[in-house]
Design a protein around this motif. Structure first.
Motif, PDB file in Angstrom:
ATOM      1  N   ASN A 113      81.276   3.553  12.939  1.00 29.85           N
ATOM      2  CA  ASN A 113      79.960   4.156  12.857  1.00 29.85           C
ATOM      3  C   ASN A 113      79.678   4.561  11.407  1.00 29.85           C
ATOM      4  N   SER A 114      78.446   4.356  10.976  1.00 23.68           N
ATOM      5  CA  SER A 114      78.091   4.642   9.580  1.00 23.68           C
ATOM      6  C   SER A 114      78.246   6.119   9.228  1.00 23.68           C
ATOM      7  N   LEU A 115      78.159   6.994  10.226  1.00 21.20           N
ATOM      8  CA  LEU A 115      78.354   8.428   9.992  1.00 21.20           C
ATOM      9  C   LEU A 115      79.830   8.811   9.974  1.00 21.20           C
ATOM     10  N   GLY A 116      80.685   7.840  10.254  1.00 22.40           N
ATOM     11  CA  GLY A 116      82.112   8.129  10.306  1.00 22.40           C
ATOM     12  C   GLY A 116      82.483   8.844  11.588  1.00 22.40           C
ATOM     13  N   ARG A 117      83.545   9.639  11.507  1.00 21.71           N
ATOM     14  CA  ARG A 117      84.068  10.284  12.720  1.00 21.71           C
ATOM     15  C   ARG A 117      83.625  11.731  12.878  1.00 21.71           C
ATOM     16  N   ILE A 118      82.893  12.259  11.892  1.00 20.87           N
ATOM     17  CA  ILE A 118      82.436  13.648  12.016  1.00 20.87           C
ATOM     18  C   ILE A 118      81.202  13.848  11.156  1.00 20.87           C
ATOM     19  N   ILE A 119      80.318  14.702  11.635  1.00 24.70           N
ATOM     20  CA  ILE A 119      79.115  15.056  10.895  1.00 24.70           C
ATOM     21  C   ILE A 119      78.967  16.567  10.916  1.00 24.70           C
ATOM     22  N   PHE A 120      78.466  17.131   9.800  1.00 20.53           N
ATOM     23  CA  PHE A 120      78.255  18.566   9.666  1.00 20.53           C
ATOM     24  C   PHE A 120      76.741  18.796   9.645  1.00 20.53           C
ATOM     25  N   ARG A 121      76.230  19.404  10.707  1.00 21.25           N
ATOM     26  CA  ARG A 121      74.780  19.498  10.874  1.00 21.25           C
ATOM     27  C   ARG A 121      74.242  20.856  10.419  1.00 21.25           C
ATOM     28  N   PHE A 122      73.065  20.800   9.793  1.00 23.96           N
ATOM     29  CA  PHE A 122      72.359  22.009   9.370  1.00 23.96           C
ATOM     30  C   PHE A 122      70.870  21.716   9.392  1.00 23.96           C
ATOM     31  N   ASP A 123      70.071  22.750   9.567  1.00 24.20           N
ATOM     32  CA  ASP A 123      68.627  22.576   9.659  1.00 24.20           C
ATOM     33  C   ASP A 123      68.050  22.107   8.326  1.00 24.20           C
ATOM     34  N   ASN A 124      67.218  21.055   8.382  1.00 25.24           N
ATOM     35  CA  ASN A 124      66.449  20.614   7.220  1.00 25.24           C
ATOM     36  C   ASN A 124      65.418  19.613   7.691  1.00 25.24           C
ATOM     37  N   GLN A 125      64.396  19.413   6.902  1.00 28.91           N
ATOM     38  CA  GLN A 125      63.274  18.553   7.305  1.00 28.91           C
ATOM     39  C   GLN A 125      63.508  17.080   7.009  1.00 28.91           C
ATOM     40  N   PHE A 126      64.668  16.726   6.442  1.00 29.68           N
ATOM     41  CA  PHE A 126      64.901  15.360   5.984  1.00 29.68           C
ATOM     42  C   PHE A 126      65.860  14.571   6.874  1.00 29.68           C
ATOM     43  N   SER A 127      66.466  15.229   7.862  1.00 31.43           N
ATOM     44  CA  SER A 127      67.541  14.618   8.652  1.00 31.43           C
ATOM     45  C   SER A 127      68.678  14.180   7.742  1.00 31.43           C
ATOM     46  N   VAL A 128      68.977  15.019   6.774  1.00 29.27           N
ATOM     47  CA  VAL A 128      70.065  14.794   5.824  1.00 29.27           C
ATOM     48  C   VAL A 128      71.216  15.719   6.194  1.00 29.27           C
ATOM     49  N   PHE A 129      72.442  15.177   6.200  1.00 24.83           N
ATOM     50  CA  PHE A 129      73.609  15.967   6.581  1.00 24.83           C
ATOM     51  C   PHE A 129      74.809  15.585   5.713  1.00 24.83           C
ATOM     52  N   LEU A 130      75.872  16.351   5.850  1.00 25.89           N
ATOM     53  CA  LEU A 130      77.173  15.960   5.304  1.00 25.89           C
ATOM     54  C   LEU A 130      77.896  15.203   6.400  1.00 25.89           C
ATOM     55  N   HIS A 131      78.556  14.095   6.063  1.00 25.54           N
ATOM     56  CA  HIS A 131      79.272  13.376   7.112  1.00 25.54           C
ATOM     57  C   HIS A 131      80.351  12.477   6.518  1.00 25.54           C
ATOM     58  N   ASP A 132      81.207  12.020   7.402  1.00 25.71           N
ATOM     59  CA  ASP A 132      82.256  11.051   7.084  1.00 25.71           C
ATOM     60  C   ASP A 132      81.595   9.691   6.847  1.00 25.71           C
ATOM     61  N   THR A 133      82.366   8.674   6.550  1.00 25.88           N
ATOM     62  CA  THR A 133      81.811   7.347   6.332  1.00 25.88           C
ATOM     63  C   THR A 133      82.776   6.270   6.803  1.00 25.88           C
ATOM     64  N   SER A 134      82.226   5.133   7.161  1.00 26.07           N
ATOM     65  CA  SER A 134      83.053   3.984   7.531  1.00 26.07           C
ATOM     66  C   SER A 134      83.320   3.098   6.316  1.00 26.07           C
ATOM     67  N   SER A 135      82.788   3.486   5.143  1.00 25.41           N
ATOM     68  CA  SER A 135      82.975   2.707   3.912  1.00 25.41           C
ATOM     69  C   SER A 135      83.530   3.612   2.812  1.00 25.41           C
ATOM     70  N   PRO A 136      84.801   3.981   2.891  1.00 25.70           N
ATOM     71  CA  PRO A 136      85.388   4.925   1.924  1.00 25.70           C
ATOM     72  C   PRO A 136      85.570   4.346   0.521  1.00 25.70           C
TER      73      PRO A 136
END
Length: 531
Positions: free
Chosen positions: A385-408
């Motif tokens: 998955n492009s988000l990797g195995r974990i995502i860190f969610r927080f409120d924002n208007q952009f749907s932008v988050f911190l997350h893992d990646t499948s392309s290290p």
């Protein structure tokens, strides 16, 4: 009259001293106040009406367009009282202000932008009673008017700038990238991408009123001291700018980062004990917990899909998240593959009707259906998955988050602008442990298991046991008791996505970074008003 009484007093004292000498005739025996009228000089006479007339002329001639300049003109046009001069002339408040204004060159600014040379010259004229210029007499009221106006203008420019910043980033940075024009998008003219969404304080009319009252009530010194940026980064940058060898682009970079230190965030005066900070130009993340710092590389948005600058609070972590692909990406990268089941399967994408929530086979969906926005494309969670195995969610208007990646692999590059705006983190497991208030061993083990287990497949059916030769039922090898789908972050951890091209590393040493989004260049253009 006060001047005449003072002179009369001196004459009377002379009369008293000379009375001890019987043979000396005192020439001032018949002197009174009326007799001293001829000693008055019109060159030194202050006239409030003349001063106001000269100030009105200065207002009409002033075309400067900073907010502080408008406030200065408005104050005197509304008949505001004199702030710096009175019947006695000038007092120490002018000197207090000039002491602070004397530091603007250290900040990378030009003294002329604050009228400092002219103020200095006029102060000398007043204190030396020198009103002759190239043989011509200058009206003292004209000099006083110029001092009054220039001191107020310089004061408001300086105090508003030091307290809130000399440029407004909300206005400046959100007028850089034009949005693609879409029919019925509500844009009257040009629409821009929002790149700066950090809630910061701005000077209100109340601030200017407060500043003026501080001058009126002789609280100027304390006020000027209180408005100074006091964070350690500002002081480090200021010290470096003091090096006489620094100039050109390096000076501009320092001036821009000093300016960023002046922007006061609304949610906190200083950073809390525990927080996450992403510095985009450095492509670095710093997770602070007291004196402990967890540092790691990150991948941020490409130049065309910039990571927005924002502040928020991380609320939860999701393991093996599904990725709901943004409509912009669907239109640019996925629509052309509509109906290609194999392509969708290879990327582990599926399509869902937004209204009913039902999944639809890819071969049943055309490109026009995808472009309509009535269907969303989702990528299955788990490995790949492009988000990797974990995502860190927080409120924002952009749907932008911190997350893992499948392309290290991108973490090995110096320039790590590769995402659509999200921030990919190099050490997702370490960051997950950082988020925990209590470092419970059992929870940590579950997070690790959830991030490594193959949750996309379940091994079912039968197989031959190699030891016994018996045919046995294959059980699901996934330990569901160890799987965590979502974990609340309690208490929530503040996250700051900021933009500094000079910033301390985890050891506190200042490092320089490339202006990857060109923000320094834009800021320098506007700061030229002061440089």
């Amino acid at each position: 009259m006060t001047f005449l009484k003072h002179v009369l007093g001196l004459l009377l004292m002379a009369l008293f001293l000379q009375s001890c000498h019987d043979n000396i005739v005192n020439p001032y025996q018949k002197v009174d106040l009326q007799a001293l009228e001829d000693m008055k000089s019109s060159s030194y006479a202050l006239n409030s009406h003349k001063i106001r007339k000269y100030i009105r002329n200065l207002v009409r001639q002033d075309n400067d367009s900073m907010i502080a300049d408008y406030r200065t003109r408005g104050y005197y046009l509304d008949g505001g009282d004199f702030l710096w001069i009175d019947r006695q002339g000038l007092d120490q408040r002018a000197d207090t202000l000039m002491e602070y204004l004397g530091m603007v060159e250290r900040m990378g600014f030009d003294k002329k932008k604050f009228a400092i040379p002219q103020i200095d010259k006029d102060l000398q004229r007043i204190r030396q009673l020198d009103f002759i210029d190239d043989g011509d007499t200058i009206d003292i009221n004209q000099v006083m008017a110029r001092l009054e106006y220039n001191l107020t203008k310089a004061f408001l420019r300086y105090s508003a700038g030091q307290r809130y910043g000399f440029v407004n980033p909300t206005h400046l940075l959100n007028r850089i990238d034009e949005k693609e024009q879409v029919k019925n998008n509500g844009c009257d003219s040009i629409c821009y991408e929002i790149l700066f969404d950090v809630p910061i304080e701005h000077p209100s009319s109340g601030f200017y009123q407060l500043a003026i009252s501080k001058v009126q009530h002789h609280c100027l010194g304390d006020f000027l001291k209180d408005i100074q940026p006091n964070d350690s980064l500002y002081n480090k940058l200021l010290a470096r700018l003091g090096d006489e060898k620094i100039g050109g682009d390096e000076k501009n970079k320092l001036v821009c980062n000093l300016e960023r230190c002046r922007w006061r965030m609304k949610d906190s005066k200083t950073f809390p004990d525990k927080y996450v900070l992403v510095n985009v130009p450095a492509f670095q993340l710093y997770a602070h917990d007291g004196s402990d710092v967890l540092a790691m590389r990150v991948v941020c948005g490409k130049y065309k899909t910039k990571t927005p600058l924002l502040t928020s609070k991380i609320k939860r972590m999701e393991m093996n998240p599904q990725w709901i692909i943004p409509k912009s990406i669907v239109e640019k990268e996925i629509v052309r593959h509509a109906g290609n089941k194999q392509w969708f399967d290879n990327h582990r994408y599926f399509i869902r009707n937004r209204k009913t929530g039902k999944r639809i086979e890819p071969y049943k969906v055309s490109w026009s259906m995808l472009k309509s926005g009535n269907y969303m494309v989702v990528q299955e969670g788990g490995k790949g998955n492009s988000l990797g195995r974990i995502i860190f969610r927080f409120d924002n208007q952009f749907s932008v988050f911190l997350h893992d990646t499948s392309s290290p692999g991108a973490f090995g590059r110096d320039y790590r602008g590769a995402s659509h705006g999200c921030v990919r983190v190099q050490k997702p497991f370490d960051l997950a442990v950082f988020m925990l208030k209590d470092k419970d061993k059992n929870t940590i083990e579950k997070i690790e298991y959830s991030m490594t287990a193959d949750v996309s497949k379940k091994e079912v059916g039968t197989y031959v046991d190699p030891e016994t030769g018996e045919v046995v039922e294959r059980k699901d090898t996934l330990d569901k008791d160890k799987i965590i789908r979502s974990l609340e972050v309690t208490p929530e951890v503040p996250v700051y996505i900021l933009y500094y091209t000079i910033f301390p590393d985890e050891k506190g040493e200042l490092k320089e970074y490339k202006d990857v989004y060109g923000y320094d260049k834009v800021m320098t253009g506007h700061l030229r008003n002061y440089m």
